[in-house]
Design an enzyme around this catalytic site. Sequence first.
Site, PDB file in Angstrom:
ATOM      1  N   LYS A   1       0.870  -1.190   0.000  1.00 23.89           N
ATOM      2  CA  LYS A   1       0.000   0.000   0.000  1.00 23.89           C
ATOM      3  C   LYS A   1       0.893   1.221   0.000  1.00 23.89           C
ATOM      4  O   LYS A   1       2.024   1.166   0.491  1.00 23.89           O
ATOM      5  CB  LYS A   1      -0.863   0.022   1.272  1.00 23.89           C
ATOM      6  CG  LYS A   1      -2.089   0.914   1.145  1.00 23.89           C
ATOM      7  CD  LYS A   1      -3.258   0.146   0.585  1.00 23.89           C
ATOM      8  CE  LYS A   1      -4.432   1.032   0.288  1.00 23.89           C
ATOM      9  NZ  LYS A   1      -5.609   0.227  -0.091  1.00 23.89           N
TER      10      LYS A   1
ATOM     11  N   ASP B   1      -7.104   4.263  -4.347  1.00 20.29           N
ATOM     12  CA  ASP B   1      -7.748   4.129  -3.033  1.00 20.29           C
ATOM     13  C   ASP B   1      -8.338   5.516  -2.776  1.00 20.29           C
ATOM     14  O   ASP B   1      -8.566   6.270  -3.743  1.00 20.29           O
ATOM     15  CB  ASP B   1      -6.723   3.703  -1.961  1.00 20.29           C
ATOM     16  CG  ASP B   1      -7.389   3.270  -0.653  1.00 20.29           C
ATOM     17  OD1 ASP B   1      -7.903   2.141  -0.581  1.00 20.29           O
ATOM     18  OD2 ASP B   1      -7.431   4.069   0.311  1.00 20.29           O
TER      19      ASP B   1
HETATM   20  P1  NDP Z   1     -12.931   7.827  -2.474  1.00 16.17           P
HETATM   21  O1  NDP Z   1     -11.858   8.814  -2.332  1.00 16.17           O
HETATM   22  O2  NDP Z   1     -13.572   7.605  -3.786  1.00 16.17           O
HETATM   23  O3  NDP Z   1     -14.066   8.091  -1.381  1.00 16.17           O
HETATM   24  C1  NDP Z   1     -13.754   8.077  -0.002  1.00 16.17           C
HETATM   25  C2  NDP Z   1     -14.954   8.504   0.813  1.00 16.17           C
HETATM   26  O4  NDP Z   1     -14.646   8.403   2.210  1.00 16.17           O
HETATM   27  C3  NDP Z   1     -15.306   9.927   0.600  1.00 16.17           C
HETATM   28  O5  NDP Z   1     -16.654  10.122   0.856  1.00 16.17           O
HETATM   29  C4  NDP Z   1     -14.381  10.585   1.649  1.00 16.17           C
HETATM   30  O6  NDP Z   1     -14.657  11.881   1.999  1.00 16.17           O
HETATM   31  C5  NDP Z   1     -14.572   9.692   2.823  1.00 16.17           C
HETATM   32  N1  NDP Z   1     -13.430   9.798   3.721  1.00 16.17           N
HETATM   33  C6  NDP Z   1     -12.134   9.530   3.460  1.00 16.17           C
HETATM   34  N2  NDP Z   1     -11.357   9.724   4.535  1.00 16.17           N
HETATM   35  C7  NDP Z   1     -12.173  10.154   5.492  1.00 16.17           C
HETATM   36  C8  NDP Z   1     -11.966  10.542   6.829  1.00 16.17           C
HETATM   37  N3  NDP Z   1     -10.734  10.510   7.394  1.00 16.17           N
HETATM   38  N4  NDP Z   1     -13.056  10.921   7.524  1.00 16.17           N
HETATM   39  C9  NDP Z   1     -14.295  10.925   6.971  1.00 16.17           C
HETATM   40  N5  NDP Z   1     -14.548  10.560   5.703  1.00 16.17           N
HETATM   41  C10 NDP Z   1     -13.505  10.203   4.984  1.00 16.17           C
HETATM   42  O7  NDP Z   1     -12.322   6.438  -1.930  1.00 16.17           O
HETATM   43  P2  NDP Z   1     -12.822   4.955  -2.166  1.00 16.17           P
HETATM   44  O8  NDP Z   1     -14.281   4.901  -2.349  1.00 16.17           O
HETATM   45  O9  NDP Z   1     -11.923   4.364  -3.180  1.00 16.17           O
HETATM   46  O10 NDP Z   1     -12.450   4.284  -0.765  1.00 16.17           O
HETATM   47  C11 NDP Z   1     -13.382   4.154   0.317  1.00 16.17           C
HETATM   48  C12 NDP Z   1     -12.936   3.039   1.249  1.00 16.17           C
HETATM   49  O11 NDP Z   1     -12.899   1.792   0.525  1.00 16.17           O
HETATM   50  C13 NDP Z   1     -11.540   3.181   1.857  1.00 16.17           C
HETATM   51  O12 NDP Z   1     -11.535   2.582   3.136  1.00 16.17           O
HETATM   52  C14 NDP Z   1     -10.664   2.365   0.909  1.00 16.17           C
HETATM   53  O13 NDP Z   1      -9.481   1.941   1.540  1.00 16.17           O
HETATM   54  C15 NDP Z   1     -11.605   1.203   0.635  1.00 16.17           C
HETATM   55  N6  NDP Z   1     -11.354   0.428  -0.563  1.00 16.17           N
HETATM   56  C16 NDP Z   1     -11.220   1.009  -1.804  1.00 16.17           C
HETATM   57  C17 NDP Z   1     -11.031   0.213  -2.923  1.00 16.17           C
HETATM   58  C18 NDP Z   1     -10.950   0.772  -4.295  1.00 16.17           C
HETATM   59  O14 NDP Z   1     -10.803  -0.014  -5.229  1.00 16.17           O
HETATM   60  N7  NDP Z   1     -11.076   2.067  -4.494  1.00 16.17           N
HETATM   61  C19 NDP Z   1     -10.910  -1.243  -2.808  1.00 16.17           C
HETATM   62  C20 NDP Z   1     -11.135  -1.759  -1.477  1.00 16.17           C
HETATM   63  C21 NDP Z   1     -11.331  -0.931  -0.421  1.00 16.17           C
HETATM   64  P3  NDP Z   1     -13.360  12.852   2.257  1.00 16.17           P
HETATM   65  O15 NDP Z   1     -12.152  12.244   1.621  1.00 16.17           O
HETATM   66  O16 NDP Z   1     -13.797  14.008   1.503  1.00 16.17           O
HETATM   67  O17 NDP Z   1     -13.218  13.054   3.697  1.00 16.17           O
HETATM   68  O1  2IT Z   2      -7.956  -1.561  -0.576  1.00 14.13           O
HETATM   69  C1  2IT Z   2      -7.924  -2.066  -1.727  1.00 14.13           C
HETATM   70  O2  2IT Z   2      -8.059  -3.263  -1.906  1.00 14.13           O
HETATM   71  C2  2IT Z   2      -7.730  -1.163  -2.862  1.00 14.13           C
HETATM   72  N1  2IT Z   2      -7.659   0.052  -2.656  1.00 14.13           N
HETATM   73  C3  2IT Z   2      -7.589  -1.712  -4.244  1.00 14.13           C
HETATM   74  C4  2IT Z   2      -6.174  -2.152  -4.499  1.00 14.13           C
HETATM   75  C5  2IT Z   2      -5.863  -2.593  -5.908  1.00 14.13           C
HETATM   76  O3  2IT Z   2      -4.690  -2.913  -6.112  1.00 14.13           O
HETATM   77  O4  2IT Z   2      -6.742  -2.627  -6.764  1.00 14.13           O
END
Ligand code: NDP
Ligand code: 2IT
Length: 447
Positions: free
Chosen positions: A127, A167
């Site tokens: 990561k 992410d």
């Molecule tokens: P995005 O940036 O698209 O969206 C993140 C969301 O979470 C936003 O609404 C953001 O608002 C909010 N957020 C982030 N940090 C905080 C914080 N510290 N406090 C409050 N709200 C917060 O990210 P993703 O949708 O890609 O990711 C969301 C979650 O899913 C994370 O935990 C990520 O690790 C996980 N994930 C993502 C994957 C992917 O493929 N994208 C795969 C697997 C898991 P803001 O940033 O404005 O505060």
């Molecule tokens: O938390 C996760 O699994 C991700 N943000 C996706 C990682 C990836 O390599 O697609």
Amino acid sequence: MSSDYAKNLIAQVKAKNPSEPEFHQAVEEVVESLDVVLQRHPEYRSAKILERMVEPERVIMFRVPWMDDQGEIHINRGFRVQMNSAIGPYKGGLRFHPSVNLGILKFLAFEQVFKNSLTTLPMGGGKGGSDFDPKGKSDNEVMRFCQSFMNELYRHIGPDADVPAGDIGVGGREIGFLFGQYKRLTKEFSGVLTGKGLNWGGSLIRPEATGYGAVYFAQEMLKTRGKGVAGLTFAVSGFGNVAWGAVQKIDELGGKVVTLSGPDGFVYDKDGIKGEKIEYMLKMRASARDSVKDYADEFKVEFHAGKRPWGIKVDVAMPCATQNELDDNDARTLVKNGCICVCEGANMPVTLPGFKVLHEAGILYSPGKASNAGGVATSGLEMTQNSMRLPWSRTEVDQRLHQIMKNIHDTCLQTAERFGMPGNYVAGANIAGFLKVANAMLDQGLV
Ligand code: NDP
Ligand code: 2IT
């Protein structure tokens, strides 16, 4: 009850990695569920497999200087945590958010090792990211930042060495800028990043995959109680990439999503989020305003400032925003309101005390490392297509994703049963994820 071995290991990790509470939390959850495995299999203990797994193979930390549109210079910190390469090249996302620090990335990299192992694809865990805040930045500023970030990162990654992806704060736009700079520096057009654009090596379904996969996982869990998604009400948090994919799939399967949340609060849309409202989520994210209130203003629905959505009466809760966004009080409220399932879309969104409440209440609960694995699994499918130099159709990728999520679900249940913890998806995910990596480490000697 944890053994002395488990307690000592957790204490050592805390002492050796002070100021990394998220990393401690992730390790504690895993070590507790592995206790029984380590008691049955002394070979893992004598080879110190778990002690090795909590130590990253390598951590890269670097300076990222960049210039804003006014000519002012800024310096951010960049990281890549290469946690474990026993079963494949390091694989995992990049997070750009002001809260990013080494401890958060170590927790995410540690979780990624188990998650990637569960996908059945050959991917190790890593990561990375930066404390760069994309909020309010212009496209040009984001581009300059990404180029500077890659100026250092490129020497540590490669299609057979380490394959980053998105992410929080890193989506298609950022992956494009990062890929362009990697190509320029290395003279190579390769599958070094996933989440690429469709006409330059990306895979269909990758943007939707994490959310879709989490809903497929929830569907399998609900089936074990004789239920389906259709007709159920869902609370979703966040409004980013994962939340968007989840809302789409729930709507398609006949469920109703009534909440979204952001740093400013949550919206309650009693009629359900569908059609143009799902499209609006993309606009809201792209605006870089970081405000979910915009949705309430646009569609004239309730907005609850500064609150999280877990007080709304729903059948299923899907936290899709960030770590530790659902605590024990929230868990008690959900249980009291008749919630039957909590399915994690984000990484570690439920606190350890929150998990204990849900577990004791006997409701369905899946850890993110199992239920959000669809994102990285589809990244793995993107890597396969890049190696073959052949793109797959939408149906082909979606069917493979669906099958992978079903397999992960069944593996978690069967493993939990085999180790005497039936129905415990946390134990099942941790144990199944661990065994594959641990056995590979044993095979490969002291590395
Ligand atoms: P995005 O940036 O698209 O969206 C993140 C969301 O979470 C936003 O609404 C953001 O608002 C909010 N957020 C982030 N940090 C905080 C914080 N510290 N406090 C409050 N709200 C917060 O990210 P993703 O949708 O890609 O990711 C969301 C979650 O899913 C994370 O935990 C990520 O690790 C996980 N994930 C993502 C994957 C992917 O493929 N994208 C795969 C697997 C898991 P803001 O940033 O404005 O505060
Ligand atoms: O938390 C996760 O699994 C991700 N943000 C996706 C990682 C990836 O390599 O697609």
